[in-house]
Write an enzyme that holds these catalytic residues in place. Sequence first.
Site, PDB file in Angstrom:
ATOM      1  N   LYS A   1       7.115  88.887 -54.421  1.00  0.00           N
ATOM      2  CA  LYS A   1       6.123  88.226 -54.069  1.00  0.00           C
ATOM      3  C   LYS A   1       4.800  87.550 -54.895  1.00  0.00           C
ATOM      4  O   LYS A   1       4.132  88.857 -55.032  1.00  0.00           O
ATOM      5  CB  LYS A   1       6.134  88.346 -52.360  1.00  0.00           C
ATOM      6  CG  LYS A   1       5.517  87.358 -51.269  1.00  0.00           C
ATOM      7  CD  LYS A   1       4.812  87.662 -50.454  1.00  0.00           C
ATOM      8  CE  LYS A   1       4.104  88.770 -50.126  1.00  0.00           C
ATOM      9  NZ  LYS A   1       2.228  88.203 -49.718  1.00  0.00           N
TER      10      LYS A   1
ATOM     11  N   ASP B   1       4.319  82.916 -52.112  1.00  0.00           N
ATOM     12  CA  ASP B   1       3.665  82.379 -50.715  1.00  0.00           C
ATOM     13  C   ASP B   1       1.908  82.227 -50.967  1.00  0.00           C
ATOM     14  O   ASP B   1       1.156  83.333 -51.261  1.00  0.00           O
ATOM     15  CB  ASP B   1       3.655  83.969 -50.781  1.00  0.00           C
ATOM     16  CG  ASP B   1       2.723  85.048 -49.642  1.00  0.00           C
ATOM     17  OD1 ASP B   1       2.750  83.445 -48.268  1.00  0.00           O
ATOM     18  OD2 ASP B   1       2.351  85.977 -48.941  1.00  0.00           O
TER      19      ASP B   1
ATOM     20  N   LYS C   1       1.283  79.258 -48.760  1.00  0.00           N
ATOM     21  CA  LYS C   1       1.423  79.458 -47.457  1.00  0.00           C
ATOM     22  C   LYS C   1       0.820  77.732 -47.464  1.00  0.00           C
ATOM     23  O   LYS C   1      -0.635  77.898 -46.999  1.00  0.00           O
ATOM     24  CB  LYS C   1       0.110  80.345 -46.844  1.00  0.00           C
ATOM     25  CG  LYS C   1       0.715  81.734 -46.825  1.00  0.00           C
ATOM     26  CD  LYS C   1       0.095  82.807 -45.839  1.00  0.00           C
ATOM     27  CE  LYS C   1       0.047  84.137 -46.142  1.00  0.00           C
ATOM     28  NZ  LYS C   1       0.142  85.147 -46.700  1.00  0.00           N
TER      29      LYS C   1
ATOM     30  N   ASP D   1      -1.410  71.664 -45.099  1.00  0.00           N
ATOM     31  CA  ASP D   1      -3.042  70.357 -46.007  1.00  0.00           C
ATOM     32  C   ASP D   1      -1.814  68.851 -44.550  1.00  0.00           C
ATOM     33  O   ASP D   1      -1.372  69.226 -43.555  1.00  0.00           O
ATOM     34  CB  ASP D   1      -2.303  69.962 -46.745  1.00  0.00           C
ATOM     35  CG  ASP D   1      -3.774  69.005 -47.554  1.00  0.00           C
ATOM     36  OD1 ASP D   1      -4.515  68.210 -46.581  1.00  0.00           O
ATOM     37  OD2 ASP D   1      -4.563  69.829 -48.426  1.00  0.00           O
TER      38      ASP D   1
ATOM     39  N   THR E   1      -0.832  88.012 -39.109  1.00  0.00           N
ATOM     40  CA  THR E   1      -0.632  88.825 -38.389  1.00  0.00           C
ATOM     41  C   THR E   1      -2.391  90.000 -38.493  1.00  0.00           C
ATOM     42  O   THR E   1      -2.522  90.626 -38.178  1.00  0.00           O
ATOM     43  CB  THR E   1       0.352  89.806 -39.582  1.00  0.00           C
ATOM     44  OG1 THR E   1       0.186  89.809 -40.710  1.00  0.00           O
ATOM     45  CG2 THR E   1       1.414  90.031 -39.029  1.00  0.00           C
TER      46      THR E   1
ATOM     47  N   ARG F   1       1.572  97.928 -50.906  1.00  0.00           N
ATOM     48  CA  ARG F   1       0.793  98.804 -51.659  1.00  0.00           C
ATOM     49  C   ARG F   1       2.077 100.286 -52.061  1.00  0.00           C
ATOM     50  O   ARG F   1       1.555 101.094 -52.011  1.00  0.00           O
ATOM     51  CB  ARG F   1      -0.297  99.255 -50.921  1.00  0.00           C
ATOM     52  CG  ARG F   1      -1.645  97.834 -51.095  1.00  0.00           C
ATOM     53  CD  ARG F   1      -2.531  97.887 -49.867  1.00  0.00           C
ATOM     54  NE  ARG F   1      -1.743  97.628 -48.918  1.00  0.00           N
ATOM     55  CZ  ARG F   1      -2.728  96.894 -47.450  1.00  0.00           C
ATOM     56  NH1 ARG F   1      -4.435  97.780 -47.256  1.00  0.00           N
ATOM     57  NH2 ARG F   1      -2.256  96.678 -47.038  1.00  0.00           N
TER      58      ARG F   1
END
Length: 238
Positions: free
Chosen positions: A32, A59, A61, A64, A122, A214
């Site tokens: 990603k 990614d 997002k 608009d 999230t 991570r």
Amino acid sequence: MNNPLIIALDFPNKNEVLQFLNPFQDEKLFVKVGMELFYQEGPQIIQEIKEKEHQIFLDLKLHDIPNTVYSAMKGLAKLGCDLVNVHAAGGKEMMMAALEGLEAGTNAGEKRPSCIAVTQLTSTSEQQMKSEQLIEATLQESVLHYSLIAQEAGIDGVVCSSHEVAMIRQHLGKEFLTVTPGIRLNYDLVQDQKRVATPEEARNAGVSAIVVGRGITKAEEPFKSYQAYKQAWEGVRV
Ligand code: C5P
């Protein structure tokens, strides 16, 4: 998508990405690329990762007006990514424009990238949603509502926590993709994520793809950690 484990390449520059990818020479990964890396390195980074034959979730997002999202997606489709995303809050018309842009920009003979929608981030709490977005519904209701609108627009799936997957599966069917971040091999590594799950829990919940950042990228031995996550996700006994 074949239930991939997607590694979040949350690095500030290309050198750190290449260094990270070094031990993975013989693996075909699904990675990603997010805003941090893309805004620093530009489309060239996608090309370089593709040359290593890894699949890519870009990614960014998008959110608009429909015309702008159409044009942006048309450009992104030309990069040959496998998965891209939008914010469902941009509305049904914007999501339809995103898909039309992707169709228009996909190179001849290639498959258009799958497109998923972010419902509620999230990092957004129900309290925040109520006070800042003036949404009176519960967080779960809002996630489900946005998912339904996304499906009506023709979007392929949503980003969600593994705790929402059962609800989404029930209302939207099993073909609708659920891509889930916040994955940890054990619960003492929760960090800033609020709703975490282990790879096994995600698999049992019926998640289509997990995103791990991570837990792999900051591990002392990233390749070993990747293998551990992959075995847990695929249900292979170590
Ligand atoms: O390091 P960690 O495994 O928490 O990384 C999760 C990745 O998934 C990060 O790149 C983060 O930006 C992304 N993400 C998320 N929650 C979302 C959407 C994306 O954690 N709702």
